[in-house]
Write a protein that holds these residues in place. Sequence first.
Motif, PDB file in Angstrom:
ATOM      1  N   ILE A   1       0.700  -0.817  -0.289  1.00 39.83           N
ATOM      2  CA  ILE A   1       0.083  -0.170   0.307  1.00 39.83           C
ATOM      3  C   ILE A   1       0.922   1.469   0.664  1.00 39.83           C
ATOM      4  O   ILE A   1       0.607   2.266  -0.988  1.00 39.83           O
ATOM      5  CB  ILE A   1      -1.122  -0.100   1.423  1.00 39.83           C
ATOM      6  N   ALA A   2       2.337   1.461   0.637  1.00 31.84           N
ATOM      7  CA  ALA A   2       2.321   2.410   1.076  1.00 31.84           C
ATOM      8  C   ALA A   2       3.622   2.538  -0.264  1.00 31.84           C
ATOM      9  O   ALA A   2       3.648   3.845  -1.045  1.00 31.84           O
ATOM     10  CB  ALA A   2       3.635   1.929   2.044  1.00 31.84           C
TER      11      ALA A   2
ATOM     12  N   ARG B   1       3.508   5.395  -5.562  1.00 29.86           N
ATOM     13  CA  ARG B   1       4.218   5.741  -6.860  1.00 29.86           C
ATOM     14  C   ARG B   1       2.942   5.955  -7.481  1.00 29.86           C
ATOM     15  O   ARG B   1       2.637   7.583  -8.502  1.00 29.86           O
ATOM     16  CB  ARG B   1       3.768   3.780  -7.593  1.00 29.86           C
ATOM     17  N   LEU B   2       0.922   6.346  -6.553  1.00 31.88           N
ATOM     18  CA  LEU B   2       0.174   6.877  -6.832  1.00 31.88           C
ATOM     19  C   LEU B   2       1.064   8.595  -7.205  1.00 31.88           C
ATOM     20  O   LEU B   2       0.385   9.581  -8.271  1.00 31.88           O
ATOM     21  CB  LEU B   2      -1.234   7.184  -6.633  1.00 31.88           C
ATOM     22  N   PHE B   3       1.057   8.821  -6.031  1.00 29.37           N
ATOM     23  CA  PHE B   3       2.046  10.700  -5.633  1.00 29.37           C
ATOM     24  C   PHE B   3       2.666  10.778  -6.479  1.00 29.37           C
ATOM     25  O   PHE B   3       2.403  12.464  -7.184  1.00 29.37           O
ATOM     26  CB  PHE B   3       1.897  10.819  -4.133  1.00 29.37           C
ATOM     27  N   VAL B   4       3.685  10.357  -6.938  1.00 30.23           N
ATOM     28  CA  VAL B   4       4.715  11.094  -7.885  1.00 30.23           C
ATOM     29  C   VAL B   4       3.916  10.442  -9.483  1.00 30.23           C
ATOM     30  O   VAL B   4       3.970  12.139  -9.737  1.00 30.23           O
ATOM     31  CB  VAL B   4       5.412   9.778  -7.895  1.00 30.23           C
TER      32      VAL B   4
ATOM     33  N   LEU C   1      12.420  -0.163  -9.099  1.00 29.30           N
ATOM     34  CA  LEU C   1      12.835  -1.970  -8.162  1.00 29.30           C
ATOM     35  C   LEU C   1      11.494  -2.603  -6.857  1.00 29.30           C
ATOM     36  O   LEU C   1      12.020  -4.046  -7.297  1.00 29.30           O
ATOM     37  CB  LEU C   1      13.838  -1.287  -6.688  1.00 29.30           C
ATOM     38  N   PHE C   2      11.244  -1.971  -6.944  1.00 24.31           N
ATOM     39  CA  PHE C   2       9.971  -2.760  -6.882  1.00 24.31           C
ATOM     40  C   PHE C   2       8.625  -2.592  -6.929  1.00 24.31           C
ATOM     41  O   PHE C   2       7.407  -1.497  -6.551  1.00 24.31           O
ATOM     42  CB  PHE C   2       9.481  -2.057  -4.886  1.00 24.31           C
TER      43      PHE C   2
ATOM     44  N   SER D   1      -0.296  -5.733  -8.510  1.00 21.67           N
ATOM     45  CA  SER D   1      -1.302  -5.416  -7.248  1.00 21.67           C
ATOM     46  C   SER D   1      -1.795  -4.740  -7.700  1.00 21.67           C
ATOM     47  O   SER D   1      -3.450  -4.792  -6.909  1.00 21.67           O
ATOM     48  CB  SER D   1      -0.078  -5.275  -6.222  1.00 21.67           C
ATOM     49  N   PHE D   2      -1.564  -3.827  -7.628  1.00 23.96           N
ATOM     50  CA  PHE D   2      -2.664  -2.710  -8.368  1.00 23.96           C
ATOM     51  C   PHE D   2      -2.126  -1.577  -9.627  1.00 23.96           C
ATOM     52  O   PHE D   2      -1.405  -0.850  -9.476  1.00 23.96           O
ATOM     53  CB  PHE D   2      -2.461  -1.189  -6.813  1.00 23.96           C
TER      54      PHE D   2
END
Length: 162
Positions: free
Chosen positions: A13-14, A19-22, A139-140, A145-146
Amino acid sequence: MNQKEKLSSLQTIALVLLRLFVGWHFLYEGVIKLYSPSWTAKGYLLSATYMKSFFSWLASESMISIVDTLNIAALLLIGAGLILGFKTKLASILGIGLLLMYYLAHPPFPGYPQGLTEGSYWIVNKNLIEAAALLVIFLFPTSTSFGLERLFAKKEIKPSTT
């Protein structure tokens, strides 16, 4: 962490939020530039304090329209890719490259003028921090997942025990 270790739900989730914020930041910057007909990168490039000749060349009359178009397109595509979770590794690499260009135009190196900034920086600034965030996203990856890449992810087929 080896390949078999999974991220916890909270870790995932973090990373998705990062990813969404950037992605939002990139998309927003691209949209604002796209809908501002007078926007151009020329002033930013001509005020470069490092690698002046390279950035002056990018700001030249023969290059600036291409640079402006590519800058807006890159911001929009990177932002959309990160938000939608599609081609996030490619979007991350392109974003890192773009941010490093911004960083090198006005680096917060000792002895170089800071220019107009929101604060005082020394070596590390917002561009470098956001580039590091994109490295983490690279890297992650979380798009399986989403994100849209989940639709194209290969499902692991488990052998039957019968």
